[in-house]
Design a protein around this motif. Structure first.
Motif, PDB file in Angstrom:
ATOM      1  N   ALA A 247     -19.155   8.771  -4.888  1.00  0.00           N
ATOM      2  CA  ALA A 247     -19.842   9.892  -4.248  1.00  0.00           C
ATOM      3  C   ALA A 247     -21.292   9.986  -4.706  1.00  0.00           C
ATOM      4  CB  ALA A 247     -19.102  11.193  -4.558  1.00  0.00           C
ATOM      5  N   VAL A 248     -21.545   9.715  -5.969  1.00  0.00           N
ATOM      6  CA  VAL A 248     -22.927   9.724  -6.472  1.00  0.00           C
ATOM      7  C   VAL A 248     -23.737   8.616  -5.821  1.00  0.00           C
ATOM      8  CG1 VAL A 248     -24.345   9.383  -8.536  1.00  0.00           C
ATOM      9  CG2 VAL A 248     -22.291  10.804  -8.657  1.00  0.00           C
ATOM     10  N   GLU A 249     -23.135   7.431  -5.641  1.00  0.00           N
ATOM     11  CA  GLU A 249     -23.831   6.336  -4.955  1.00  0.00           C
ATOM     12  C   GLU A 249     -24.225   6.731  -3.537  1.00  0.00           C
ATOM     13  OE1 GLU A 249     -21.795   2.401  -7.108  1.00  0.00           O
ATOM     14  OE2 GLU A 249     -21.223   2.976  -5.066  1.00  0.00           O
ATOM     15  N   LEU A 250     -23.435   7.602  -2.921  1.00  0.00           N
ATOM     16  CA  LEU A 250     -23.721   8.071  -1.566  1.00  0.00           C
ATOM     17  C   LEU A 250     -24.591   9.320  -1.559  1.00  0.00           C
ATOM     18  CD1 LEU A 250     -20.127   7.558  -0.100  1.00  0.00           C
ATOM     19  CD2 LEU A 250     -22.174   6.262   0.532  1.00  0.00           C
ATOM     20  N   ASP A 251     -25.147   9.675  -2.734  1.00  0.00           N
ATOM     21  CA  ASP A 251     -26.031  10.850  -2.878  1.00  0.00           C
ATOM     22  C   ASP A 251     -25.330  12.157  -2.549  1.00  0.00           C
ATOM     23  OD1 ASP A 251     -28.250   9.262  -3.649  1.00  0.00           O
ATOM     24  OD2 ASP A 251     -28.674   8.811  -1.545  1.00  0.00           O
TER      25      ASP A 251
END
Length: 527
Positions: A247-251
């Protein structure tokens, strides 16, 4: 029969309602704990260890808990397990509120939470067959999954909102309360609905566990299902373990992370409602197709360039997850007879519990290539598993005839015997030369029967001086296991053993029951 029919049974309805509340608390926990670890450390690997700590106790405790569930009051096991979980999560809530919850304490308390779940799981899964009529068992298992996935659809979104609002401790506290709701409902059930009342002795726990393992080992269909389940959960674990860093990689923030979890829950709810029709249409390809579909959803999640496609991947994965595990779970339960069902279900829970190994491996890979690529690699292997499983002749749910003991009674002379230590049963056979090949082929079936129903070891010997004579040697851990084996034989087993007796040239084997003799060397006598 309709999916909701089991809810007409009052005891099952109460347990199901409590399970919805409990699962809701679980998903608040599963949303908050990984995100908190990510916030504390920023490490995808340490985030994956949260899942590892939660599920690792299953590898140690599930088999003993399954053996206990076959021979003691399952309601007590359920209460103990839920109280353990409530205490662990309440401690998390207090420490988080005081800002004293470190990564180490989070992992330790998560392990304690997982231990409580491992103690309770086999007892809960085998409670359902005693609460509903046998024809309603597939629907009841489907509803159990529905309870889990109703919570999966709603819980992560609520958990994500609480995380975004800085209320992680509240998520933990609500989960602790949910365990107490389950305990309260369990206390309303009369004991005769949660205790097994067949005439089983309270065998030594390790011995009882070994009997369950041998039953699964020597039952081909169960063995295949357990292997497929193990590989599936090993590769599928990456989706749950690495969703927070993905989820962090997807901002995405905490709310977006919760929505991704919710997408999987929505897909799972659709899966609950459509599994029956899908099974009718796909037949023997239901499990392979579901496994492939989960893998496709996982690859899409891992490689998605934006949150929208990632959400679609989670929807597909949730749908296929339910189709796969409901079918595997129900099939395993229907293949196992009552006398060993809790232990077989514990083995199933154990192989599902290898998720921490998959979480650990995918987390280690994510440290090198990133969370998305790690998820895609793991779930691509899931696709391969689905293709391979097409060739495994997996039993089809709905076409399974549940094994039932033939109803043989224990011989009176055997009940009167009191001996300690292992027992050896020998059977001497005289076989005409023309029947030898058929005899040996049938003996291979007899070996599986003896081992599956309690024998510790089995051997067949041939007389070097008279090749028409064979001796079958069967070893048991104790006299009561030898006695119990007779009550565990089903009609198919008896048919095999009758064929053997018919081949004996003397009308049946000469059977002996041998027990240990202790030699008193100093006194020169046996006792």
């Amino acid at each position: 029969m309709r999916t909701l029919d089991p809810l007409r049974v009052p005891a099952y309805r109460r347990i199901w309602s409590a399970a919805v509340v409990s699962h809701l608390g679980t998903f608040l926990q599963m949303t908050a704990a990984p995100w908190l670890m990510l916030d504390l450390t920023g490490s995808a690997f340490l985030v994956s260890l949260v899942t590892t700590a939660l599920l690792l106790p299953r590898l140690v405790l599930t088999l003993p808990a399954g053996a206990l569930a076959d021979v003691v009051d399952r309601r007590t096991l359920l209460i103990v397990g839920n109280l353990m979980g409530s205490a662990a999560v309440a401690a998390m809530a207090v420490l988080a509120a005081l800002d004293l919850l470190t990564p180490t304490l989070l992992l330790v308390l998560t392990f304690a939470l997982g231990s409580g779940s491992a103690v309770a799981m086999p007892a809960f899964q085998t409670l359902v067959p005693d609460l509903v009529p046998r024809p309603l068992l597939p629907q009841a298992i489907t509803l159990n999954s529905g309870a889990f996935n109703v919570a999966r659809a709603v819980g992560p979104a609520i958990g994500g909102a609480l995380v975004a609002a800085g209320l992680v401790s509240l998520s933990f506290g609500l989960n602790a309360l949910s365990f107490l709701v389950v305990v309260a409902v369990l206390l309303t059930l009369p004991r005769d609905q949660v205790e097994r009342v067949v005439g089983q002795s309270r065998r030594h726990l390790l011995r009882a566990t070994a009997v369950g393992v041998r039953y699964a080992r020597f039952t081909r269909d169960i063995r295949v299902l357990l292997v497929v389940t193990a590989v599936f959960t090993l590769t599928a674990a990456s989706v749950q373990a690495l969703l927070a860093p993905r989820a962090v990689e997807l901002d995405l923030g905490g709310v977006g992370y919760g929505i991704l979890w919710g997408c999987m829950g929505v897909g799972a709810l659709v899966g609950v409602g459509t599994r029956g029709r899908a099974s009718q249409r796909t037949g023997s390809r239901m499990v392979p197709a579901s496994i492939v579909l989960f893998g496709v959803g996982g690859v899409l999640l891992g490689l998605a360039p934006n949150p929208l496609l990632a959400g679609v991947g989670m929807l597909v994965a949730g749908l296929a997850w339910v189709w796969t595990l409901i079918t595997l779970n129900a099939t395993v339960q229907l293949l196992a007879p009552t006398w060993v069902r809790s232990r077989v279900v514990a083995l199933y829970a154990l192989v599902v519990g290898i998720q921490p190994v998959g979480a650990f491996l995918s987390g280690a890979l994510a440290e090198v290539v990133g969370s998305g690529v790690s998820i895609a690699v793991a779930t691509a292997i899931t696709v391969v598993l689905g293709v391979v499983s097409l060739r495994l002749d997996i039993p089809v749910l709905g076409r399974i005839e549940e094994p039932r003991p033939a109803g043989l009674e224990v011989l009176d002379e055997h009940l009167r015997v009191e001996v300690r230590g292992p027992v050896v049963v020998t059977r001497d056979w005289r076989i005409d030369p023309g029947d030898t090949d058929e005899f040996l082929d049938t003996m291979r079936l007899a070996r599986r029967i003896r081992r599956r129903t309690g024998a510790r070891r089995w051997d067949l010997h041939r007389d070097a001086l008279d090749p028409t004579r064979f001796t079958e040697v069967v070893r048991y851990a104790a006299w009561d296991e030898q006695v119990a084996q007779r009550t565990r034989l089903d009609e198919a087993d008896l048919a095999v053993l009758r064929r053997l007796r018919a081949m004996d040239a003397d009308g049946g084997p000469w059977t002996r029951h041998l027990t240990p003799v202790e030699l008193d060397v100093d006194q020169g006598r046996a006792r």
